[in-house]
Design an enzyme around this catalytic site. Structure first.
Site, PDB file in Angstrom:
ATOM      1  CD  GLU A 133      -9.283 -16.026 -27.941  1.00  0.00           C
ATOM      2  OE1 GLU A 133     -10.019 -15.025 -28.298  1.00  0.00           O
ATOM      3  OE2 GLU A 133      -8.380 -16.372 -28.526  1.00  0.00           O
ATOM      4  CG  HIS A 154      -6.235 -19.923 -24.516  1.00  0.00           C
ATOM      5  ND1 HIS A 154      -6.163 -19.845 -25.875  1.00  0.00           N
ATOM      6  CD2 HIS A 154      -5.871 -21.149 -24.362  1.00  0.00           C
ATOM      7  CE1 HIS A 154      -5.589 -20.548 -26.367  1.00  0.00           C
ATOM      8  NE2 HIS A 154      -5.342 -21.673 -25.586  1.00  0.00           N
ATOM      9  CB  CYS A 190       1.049 -15.568 -32.552  1.00  0.00           C
ATOM     10  SG  CYS A 190       0.261 -15.972 -31.038  1.00  0.00           S
ATOM     11  CB  SER A 201       0.316 -23.582 -30.419  1.00  0.00           C
ATOM     12  OG  SER A 201      -0.693 -22.689 -30.107  1.00  0.00           O
TER      13      SER A 201
END
Length: 657
Positions: A125, A73, A12, A266
């Site tokens: 996160e 994060h 992403c 990831s």
């Protein structure tokens, strides 16, 4: 066996940004430490470790001379403050979507609202989000846990509640949570903070799982968003969770005719490619030649899947030659690489030798290969734009201020380039005032916000005015903190009206009334000042309520009455110009701004019926100042006294003879 790869599979924006940042720092020769694993993928971590990146758990573990990278994060406010106190460099790769949540929870807490966070309380996160909460906050991982929490928390249904979600939270679970929240808390504020890419990835994975006989979900076991993908796909079909091709059990694919593959945020493209090659080998083992000839040409499907990943289209090159129209690049292949100027930059007026020099390294996109001529046409502009587009989209979400260069003035506005992306800025949003010329912006670096994004057409609209207004607001606040009557400023005349001149004092405007521009009467401010003039002014009056500032320009020491007091005492003989007549006398101008009265009895040394018998408008006469009333601003003059003194002098001279 038909294999279908989800279009959104893989890195992403936030993760790619963080990994690229670490790679770039290592390429620059810097020592790099990451605060925790930069990515939930063992292969990528091993690759970065091989390049020299080191993982630390606490900022104090960073050795001197190293750069600490904060992963996507994000971290708590206390950790940010801890890093700021240390003598180390820090590169913050916090995902913009996570930063947005940090701002929301801090603002909601300051407003006295209770913050509820949907997410895994153990995830870094969520721990970072909690560390930005400024008031009461609770975390719930599922809708079921939310129901339990509502009973345990015991705050009323009318309480001011604000709700956010971890960026990778399950979209389906989020919907379930919202149904509960809306029923219980009547004053709840809901912030949909699940990343758009996460929502799209989960939706696409679910759709694919509904049509496939089996699914493979690729990603690290510690990855929250990959776990959510596995959960979504498992509801609809047989699903395997794997970190690499080696973990895929081949025997499970007998009888599978349609296989779907997706991957977490990831997961690098190289692992997806490795799995596709492995599945090709499995396919050869479990299908007969007849099946292979029946129409599904697996070799072609594999090649098509690999193309969709774009892994073979990106190359790293070194500049070996520069011409006015193109840049020659060595990309480590037999073919000669070249980048046309139009593919090097989005600025049509740029020159190649201003942009690059021999030895520069850059990432490039292969546009076209000509095997006959042995050349590869490459593009830097399109790769930059592809990377930059995600950042531009994120900037619109976060209202982040971007910096770019104005490269064109077009009909209706200007074009600015930032991160390789062309941004249209309408004329109404390009300057602080509509009257300001657009041409003055050409080739200038400007700050702006993204106010509109068309994802389908990949077009964005920006606003410089939005940033300028914020800057002016801050300057105005600073001005009002220190402003007081009598304080002096240097300013620039911004505009003129019939009643005065507006002066820019540095982000805030004040007005010099026409009566304050000159000690003499003027018909228009342009007789004294022009737009663009630098002027020294002082504050005459402040209206805090209306935000108005009255300025003074003329100095008390320049008052004609002060000049008169200093240079023209009673008894001074002056040459004055007749400027007006009345029945009782004539007015004559002594100096600009001061007229004296010559009473009819003081015009001549003999009786006259009216002033016009001896004087006319515009005539220059010699007169003596006989009296000055500074309080009432009146001056008396006499021609007669001079005449009589002259006669006495002549008589005395005659007697002496």
């Amino acid at each position: 066996m038909k294999i279908e790869v989800a279009k959104s599979a893989g890195f992403c924006f936030g993760v790619n940004r963080a990994v690229t940042l670490v790679e770039d720092l290592l390429r620059q020769g810097k020592k790099v430490c990451t605060l925790g694993p930069i990515i939930h993928n063992p292969q990528t971590l091993a690759h970065l470790e091989k390049l020299g990146a080191r993982i630390v758990e606490e900022p104090e573990q960073v050795p001197p001379g190293s750069t600490l990278v904060v992963r996507s994060h994000g971290v708590s406010r206390s950790v940010e403050e801890q890093i700021a106190r240390l003598p180390i460099e820090c590169a913050d790769a916090t995902c913009p979507f996570v930063e947005k949540i940090h701002r929301i929870v801090a603002e909601q807490g300051q407003a006295g609202r209770i913050v509820l966070i949907a997410g895994n309380p153990e995830h870094p996160e969520v721990q970072g989000i909690l560390g930005h909460c400024t008031g009461t906050a609770f975390v719930f991982p599922t809708a079921k846990e939310l129901e339990k929490g509502i009973e345990r928390w015991q705050f009323s249904q009318n309480s001011a509640v604000s709700v956010v979600a971890q960026t990778t939270f399950s979209v389906a679970e989020w919907r379930n949570c919202l149904e509960i929240l809306k029923k219980v808390y009547t004053n709840a504020k809901i912030f949909d903070t699940i990343c758009n890419a996460t929502a799209s990835r989960q939706s696409e994975a679910e759709s694919l799982a509904c049509t496939c006989d089996a699914m493979i979900v690729l990603g690290g076991r510690q990855s929250s968003n990959t776990a959510k993908l596995y959960e979504v796909c498992s509801r609809h079909t047989q699903t395997i969770f794997a970190q690499s091709a080696a973990e895929i059990p081949r025997e499970l694919f007998a009888g599978v005719h349609h296989l779907g593959i997706t991957a977490g945020a990831s997961t690098p493209a190289s692992i997806i490619k490795e799995v596709l090659v492995t599945m090709a080998e499995i396919n050869e083992g479990v299908h007969s030649p007849e099946t292979a000839e029946s129409g599904d040409n697996f070799a072609e499907m594999l090649e098509e899947s690999l193309k969709s990943l774009n892994t073979d289209e990106k190359v790293h090159g070194i500049v070996v030659g520069i011409t006015p129209t193109e840049v020659l690049v060595d990309v480590g292949r037999k073919q000669s690489g070249f980048v046309p100027l139009s593919e090097l930059t989005a600025d049509p007026g740029a020159k190649t030798d201003d942009l690059v020099k021999i030895g520069d390294e850059m990432d490039l996109l292969i546009m076209r290969t000509n095997d006959q001529e042995g050349t590869i046409m490459l593009s830097k502009r399109r790769l930059d734009a592809a990377k930059g587009w995600d950042e531009v989209v994120a900037a619109e979400e976060n209202q982040e201020i971007l910096t770019g260069t104005v490269v064109e003035v077009v009909k209706g506005g200007v074009i600015a380039v930032t991160k390789g992306v062309r941004i249209f800025i309408p004329a109404s949003q390009a300057t602080a005032s509509r009257s300001d010329p657009l041409d003055a912006l050409l080739k200038k670096e400007v700050d702006f916000r993204i106010i509109e994004v068309n994802r389908g057409r990949r077009r964005a609209v920006g606003s410089i005015r939005s940033v300028l207004k914020d800057q002016q607001k801050k300057l105005a606040e600073k001005f009002w903190e220190t402003a007081e009557e009598g304080k002096e400023y240097d300013g620039v005349v911004k505009s003129l009206t019939s009643y005065g001149a507006f002066v820019d004092l540095g982000g805030i405007d004040g007005m010099i009334h026409i009566s304050e521009l000159s000690w003499t009467r003027i018909k228009h401010p342009s007789e004294v000042v022009s737009v663009g003039d630098k002027v020294h002014v002082y504050i005459k009056g402040l209206d805090h309520e209306k935000g108005k500032i009255s300025l003074g320009y003329k100095r008390p020491e320049d008052s004609p009455w002060e000049v008169l007091k200093r240079d023209y005492p009673v008894g001074t003989v002056v040459e004055a110009t007749v400027v007006g007549m009345t029945t009782f006398g004539a007015f004559a101008r002594i100096i600009p701004g001061i007229d004296g009265l010559i009473h009819i009895s003081q015009i001549a040394d003999h009786r006259i019926e009216k002033p016009q018998d001896e004087l006319q408008i515009g005539q220059t006469v010699k007169a003596v100042i006989t009296d000055i009333d500074f309080d009432r601003h009146r001056v008396s003059l006499s021609i007669r006294q001079l005449l009589e003194n002259s006669e006495e002098s002549n008589t005395a001279d005659e007697s002496a003879e």
